[in-house]
Design a protein around this motif. Structure first.
Motif, PDB file in Angstrom:
ATOM      1  N   GLN A 385      60.822  -1.210  20.512  1.00 41.15           N
ATOM      2  CA  GLN A 385      60.112  -0.340  19.580  1.00 41.15           C
ATOM      3  C   GLN A 385      60.995  -0.061  18.371  1.00 41.15           C
ATOM      4  O   GLN A 385      62.222  -0.170  18.436  1.00 41.15           O
ATOM      5  CB  GLN A 385      59.693   0.965  20.251  1.00 41.15           C
ATOM      6  CG  GLN A 385      58.430   0.848  21.056  1.00 41.15           C
ATOM      7  CD  GLN A 385      57.257   0.299  20.256  1.00 41.15           C
ATOM      8  OE1 GLN A 385      57.227   0.345  19.029  1.00 41.15           O
ATOM      9  NE2 GLN A 385      56.292  -0.272  20.963  1.00 41.15           N
ATOM     10  N   SER A 404      55.536   2.318  14.652  1.00 40.89           N
ATOM     11  CA  SER A 404      55.843   1.423  15.780  1.00 40.89           C
ATOM     12  C   SER A 404      55.664  -0.010  15.319  1.00 40.89           C
ATOM     13  O   SER A 404      55.191  -0.269  14.209  1.00 40.89           O
ATOM     14  CB  SER A 404      54.930   1.724  16.981  1.00 40.89           C
ATOM     15  OG  SER A 404      53.603   1.299  16.720  1.00 40.89           O
ATOM     16  N   ASP A 410      50.820   0.240  20.467  1.00 43.12           N
ATOM     17  CA  ASP A 410      51.548   1.486  20.704  1.00 43.12           C
ATOM     18  C   ASP A 410      51.282   2.452  19.557  1.00 43.12           C
ATOM     19  O   ASP A 410      52.009   2.481  18.570  1.00 43.12           O
ATOM     20  CB  ASP A 410      53.046   1.213  20.819  1.00 43.12           C
ATOM     21  CG  ASP A 410      53.804   2.420  21.379  1.00 43.12           C
ATOM     22  OD1 ASP A 410      53.213   3.516  21.429  1.00 43.12           O
ATOM     23  OD2 ASP A 410      54.971   2.266  21.765  1.00 43.12           O
ATOM     24  N   HIS A 414      56.747   6.961  16.320  1.00 41.75           N
ATOM     25  CA  HIS A 414      58.182   7.166  16.516  1.00 41.75           C
ATOM     26  C   HIS A 414      58.863   7.756  15.284  1.00 41.75           C
ATOM     27  O   HIS A 414      60.067   8.018  15.332  1.00 41.75           O
ATOM     28  CB  HIS A 414      58.853   5.842  16.889  1.00 41.75           C
ATOM     29  CG  HIS A 414      58.387   5.275  18.197  1.00 41.75           C
ATOM     30  ND1 HIS A 414      57.232   4.533  18.315  1.00 41.75           N
ATOM     31  CD2 HIS A 414      58.917   5.351  19.449  1.00 41.75           C
ATOM     32  CE1 HIS A 414      57.074   4.168  19.581  1.00 41.75           C
ATOM     33  NE2 HIS A 414      58.070   4.645  20.283  1.00 41.75           N
ATOM     34  N   ASN A 637      60.789   2.767  24.464  1.00 42.64           N
ATOM     35  CA  ASN A 637      60.148   4.028  24.808  1.00 42.64           C
ATOM     36  C   ASN A 637      60.850   4.701  25.984  1.00 42.64           C
ATOM     37  O   ASN A 637      60.906   5.930  26.068  1.00 42.64           O
ATOM     38  CB  ASN A 637      58.664   3.813  25.135  1.00 42.64           C
ATOM     39  CG  ASN A 637      57.833   3.559  23.892  1.00 42.64           C
ATOM     40  OD1 ASN A 637      58.193   3.994  22.797  1.00 42.64           O
ATOM     41  ND2 ASN A 637      56.732   2.847  24.038  1.00 42.64           N
TER      42      ASN A 637
END
Length: 768
Positions: A385, A404, A410, A414, A637
């Motif tokens: 990621q 991401s 996903d 982030h 993750n």
């Protein structure tokens, strides 16, 4: 006696009663009118007018729709659909004005006789679909009256074609498909304009009961219902009778595929913006789904595209390394058996096996033997990621946001949602706090073993990759080469509380920071957004600018409803910020971030910092340019999973290439100026300005101008010399002018003991 009187009076009361009942009904209808949607609301609801989100350079980024629907005009819908709808749901649609009195009376008679039937027209159904809260769905007389009143209003405002178009675009068809266009794509893989008679009859047949006549899970019921619709089309002249028998024998031929919404140019950014915009709209009495708001954002679509390309390019390379490190795709069981079994125990399949009575060993043995299951588990856990954010430090405007590697795979963001240890990217706050207290880049600490006492009779022992040299190391070299032992000693001098306070002032304002010595090496988890924002404060002469998503909001006519900008807040003194930029230049000129120069050939005036956490779980890099600050994070993750490489796991080799490639693209496209430089010259004070003006006045008044001077080469006698402000030298050759040498402040100052607020130390982060 009373009953006899009532019998005698009843004939006299009968005419009054007959007049009174209609009057009461009429009064009740009048009372209900204010509780139904007004004409203004009905006009607004004709079509969806979702908020449209535009980039700073005028590109459409997203539309905020309440449901998964694509509006199509009546001309774009197959006539077969319209014929099937009218024949089945409202055959006198073009004759009534909202209520079909004949159908209503017939439905009432059938209902009273025990055979319940519906008598709602298409317009009444539309009223119920558009205004479920105002009309209601309970089977009561009040609801029917509200429905009828709303239907009359709709008929008064819109034409029959407009009502048909709105109805077909708002009716639900299961699987989050709203409207005939999404239904056609979901069940038959084609657009609404391409639907044939059989497909049209199938979809219209679902309107009687979506779940009951669902062609995916109840194909026999859907087939019977389709044939009934075909019969109705023949009965009312929309289909030739000779074709009916042949059509009824045809199968359904469903081509089912759930429709997914297009992610757009900046999906994670749009995801966060939607939350913010809903709150703003609620506070200002707007609806983001129907009021046609135009939202002008700070995102630059060109920089956004570059960021996504850079992240995808580097992410794919790192994924290949991760696959090899974990034994190939689906091979995590071979690479690390204990961790793979831990992954299995966290799955729903394992819990189901245990609930069914299997013990731990049997459940594990069965699931680990399932290659397909293990491949899915390992691929999910070992998927690399990354996140990327870029903003303009001068005004806080966010220019690129990638949450991401793949939003559809996903959607977790982030950038703003993930909190990870920042590692050595946190060190500038320690150096900034020191410079704020008067430290100089030339001040030194001895590179030696450091043992720092913390609460609970424990000690913290930070280390570097290389053993202690026993030599003095300057603060400039300490940050350039990311020396943990030097930073830890500096942290002892300035104190964790002061460092944490500075980090909060500069932009780390949401994540909690543990005021312990190991905070110097970035052990408190933070978000990428906070870190890039804080580096923006450094690049902006120590002024914090709140990260900005939106510049203005307009209505559909283009009138400005609201404008937004960030107000500067002093977080770090100008002098300290300039020193910090100067030493962080050395990170990219000759330190841990030097591949910015050597690999990506970036010659612009930039400064930055790498970061790596314990066991290489997180890789960071943030680069500052006078016009743009860009940062990237790389990891997994699950923090138990790493790249398992002391080389690729470092931020200098995982995150830095994303930022380097992005910055290289931005410079080549001239979206940022390669000639822009940090102005590290301190602005003159009021006293210095006054003295300079006085000196210039004396020179002009008392004689210097009375003596003519010989003109310089290329200058005529009538020209006056022009004072030119010289730009600083290139970063590689810049010489910083220091104050007269004094004994280093921090070398002679005894280390401060931890304060009472210091908690137990966390494990130190590795040096990048």
């Amino acid at each position: 006696m009373l009953s006899l009187l009532a019998v005698r009076l009843r004939p006299h009361l009968r005419p009054r009663t007959l007049l009174l009942l209609p009057a009461l009904c009429l009064l009740y209808v009048i009372v209900l009118i204010p509780f139904t949607p007004g004409i203004r609301d009905i006009r607004k609801a004709k079509v969806d007018q979702p908020a449209q989100i535009y980039s700073a350079d005028g590109k459409l980024l997203a539309e905020f729709k309440p449901t998964h629907r694509e509006w199509v005009s009546l001309k774009q819908i197959s006539p077969n659909v319209v014929d099937a709808l009218i024949a089945t749901e409202d055959r006198r649609f073009h004759e009534h004005h909202g209520i079909d009195w004949r159908r209503t009376a017939s439905a009432a008679l059938h209902t009273f006789s025990g055979n319940r039937q519906g008598g709602s027209t298409l317009t009444q159904q539309l009223a119920r679909n558009l205004y479920p809260d105002e009309v209601g769905r309970s089977q009561t007389l009040t609801r029917k009256l509200k429905e009828a009143i709303t239907a009359f209003k709709i008929e008064a405002v819109y034409s029959k074609d407009e009502i048909l178009e709105t109805y077909l675009n708002t009716v639900p068809f299961l699987y989050n498909a709203y409207g005939i266009e999404m239904a056609a794509r979901t069940y038959f893989g084609r657009s609404a304009g391409q639907l044939d008679v059989l497909e049209s009859a199938t979809l219209i047949g679902m309107l009687k009961g979506n779940s009951y006549y669902n062609p995916v899970i109840n194909p026999e019921r859907a087939l019977d219902r389709r044939n009934i619709v075909l019969g109705q089309m023949v009965r009312f002249g929309h289909l030739a009778p000779a074709t009916l028998d042949a059509l009824k024998k045809r199968p359904l031929r469903i081509d089912f595929e759930r429709q997914t919404e297009e992610p757009g140019r900046a999906p994670h950014f749009a995801q966060q913006l939607r939350k913010w915009l809903i709150a703003w709209a609620d506070d200002h009495d707007f609806n983001i789904y129907s009021d046609g708001l135009l939202v002008r954002t700070t995102i630059d679509s060109r920089l956004q595209s570059m960021a996504m390309q850079s992240l995808m390019w580097q992410g794919n390379q790192l994924q290949s390394i991760a696959n090899a490190a974990w034994g190939g795709r689906g091979g995590c069981a071979n690479a690390n058996g204990d961790l793979a079994r831990a992954f299995v125990r966290e799955t729903g399949e394992y819990r189901a096996a245990r609930d069914a009575g299997a013990n731990d060993a049997d459940a594990l043995k069965h699931l680990v033997a399932d290659r397909s299951f293990m491949r899915t588990v390992c691929e999910n856990k070992t998927r690399v990621q990354a996140a990327f954010l870029a903003l303009d430090p001068r005004n806080g405007q966010i220019k690129a946001w990638v949450g991401s590697r793949d939003f559809t795979q996903d959607p977790f963001d982030h950038v703003q949602q993930a909190r990870r240890q920042p590692g050595s990217t946190f060190k500038p706050f320690v150096y900034g706090a020191a410079f704020e207290r008067g430290a100089m880049p030339t001040d030194t600490f001895i590179d030696q073993d450091v043992t720092i006492p913390v609460a609970g009779n424990e000690t913290w022992h930070p280390t570097d990759e290389a053993p202690p040299s026993g030599r003095p190391v300057s603060l400039r070299d300490g940050i350039a080469y990311s020396k943990n032992r030097i930073t830890a000693q500096l942290m002892q001098t300035v104190g964790p509380a002061r460092v944490a306070r500075l980090a909060r002032n500069m932009g780390v304002r949401e994540s909690p920071l543990d005021e312990v010595p190991s905070l110097a090496l970035g052990t408190s988890p933070v978000t990428l957004k906070e870190m890039v924002s804080a580096y923006g404060s450094i690049a902006n002469d120590g002024n914090y600018m709140e990260p900005l998503l939106v510049t203005r909001i307009e209505n559909r006519q283009g009138d400005v409803l609201a404008q937004f900008d960030s107000t500067p807040e002093r977080a770090l003194s100008v002098d300290a910020a300039h020193k910090l930029i100067d030493v962080m230049r050395d990170v990219v000129n000759r330190g841990t971030g030097s591949t910015i120069r050597t690999r990506f050939g970036i010659r612009a005036d930039v400064a930055g910092k790498t970061g790596t956490t314990q066991d290489n779980a997180d890789g960071w890099f943030i680069l500052m340019h006078p016009q743009l600050v860009a940062g990237a994070w790389v990891g997994f993750n699950d923090s138990r999973v790493t790249l398992r490489s002391d080389y690729w796991g470092q931020g200098a080799h995982s995150a830095l290439p994303m930022v380097g490639d992005f910055t290289q693209r931005a410079l080549r496209s001239h979206l940022i100026d390669a000639r822009a430089r940090f102005d590290l010259q301190a602005p003159p004070g009021a006293w210095q300005t006054a003295v300079t003006r006085l000196r210039d006045w004396i020179d002009q008044t008392f004689g210097k101008s009375s003596k003519p001077t010989a003109p310089k080469p290329g200058q005529t006698a009538t020209q006056k010399p022009v004072r030119v402000k010289r730009a600083p030298a290139e970063p590689e050759a810049q010489v910083t002018e220091e104050a007269p040498q004094q004994p280093p402040v921090f070398q002679t100052m005894p280390p401060l003991l931890p304060t009472a607020s210091d908690a137990a130390s966390e494990a130190p982060a590795s040096a990048p």
